[in-house]
Design an enzyme around this catalytic site. Sequence first.
Site, PDB file in Angstrom:
ATOM      1  CB  SER A 117      -1.025   0.104   1.504  1.00  0.00           C
ATOM      2  OG  SER A 117      -1.456   1.350   1.339  1.00  0.00           O
ATOM      3  CE1 TYR A 141      -3.937  -1.809   4.756  1.00  0.00           C
ATOM      4  CE2 TYR A 141      -3.561   0.213   4.081  1.00  0.00           C
ATOM      5  CZ  TYR A 141      -3.798  -0.904   3.625  1.00  0.00           C
ATOM      6  OH  TYR A 141      -3.627  -1.543   2.418  1.00  0.00           O
ATOM      7  CE  LYS A 145      -1.681  -4.530   2.999  1.00  0.00           C
ATOM      8  NZ  LYS A 145      -1.688  -5.661   2.217  1.00  0.00           N
TER       9      LYS A 145
END
Length: 326
Positions: A117, A141, A145
């Site tokens: 991402s 998040y 990643k």
Amino acid sequence: MTWLVTGGAGYIGAHVVRAFLAEGIEPVVLDDLSSGHREFVPDGVTFVEGQVQDTQLLRETMRDLDVEGVMHIAGYKYAGVSVTKPLHTYSQNVQGTASVLEAMNDAGVHKIVFSSSAAVYGTPDVNLVTEGCELHPESPYGESKLIGEWLIADQAKALSMTDGATPLQHVALRYFNVVGSGTEEVYDSSPHNLFPLVIEALLSGKTPRINGTDYPTPDGTCVRDYVHVADLATSHVAAAKAMAEGRELQPVYNLGSGDGLSVRQIMDAMQRGTGHSFEPVIGERRAGDPARIVADGSAAARDIDWRMRHDIDQMVTSAWQARTAH
């Protein structure tokens, strides 16, 4: 050649499955259906229901179905919500990736394409984000990643130092806002992404909202990278094919537009593509929203067939048609 697609019943994963089929490559889907949809998986494609943290299930699936590589797309993808659910996010994204790597090692699978991402960059202070920009994730998040990328790189390094071990071929694809649809069978059902938020508002008779119109951009609204999901899927499969051919790839690629679109441009395109006329509600800026985040996709264009094949009107029209078909 068979590839396991984790998260293959989700919005992005289901498009990757179809891109594999278009290339004559057999996909196998593993998904726990927490955010995916069983009906997104095409008829005839092997479907395994289960969690990506289930190492034994992964191992058995890879061995029993003679899997050659893994397209690891499964994960918890809601950056904003991850701030209040860090343990869940890390379980899904970090432990899940570790489980995939462990199962791959046990099953003798040596190719992985990782769905990463742009959240790993945080808020970059540059006009165009390249793969060499500093990494400053600003949410659990984004952190998860980045850790996933580290795990894969560390496993590859460990295998390279092990006598007789087959090297791990790996690549991470970083992307921003994925929109549109390549088929009316699959649509974006996320409750947090801009396109479905606007579309659901229009379907329910509400007026879409713009958060802030005083940014230092041409029309005062935030500029972001928007890429069509079918274009994204094409490059995922191109990366898998490059590995099968033994071509050397960079460890990471940005799948970016190079110029971006503003929120106002998205709203104007939504009116054209949906046939709904509206004047967006103007709200205050959201804390932490940068004025512009756009990525350079030139390296991916060179190596893994990355191209912006769809313009903004095609993005909107395809998203609207897929959603209203359901």
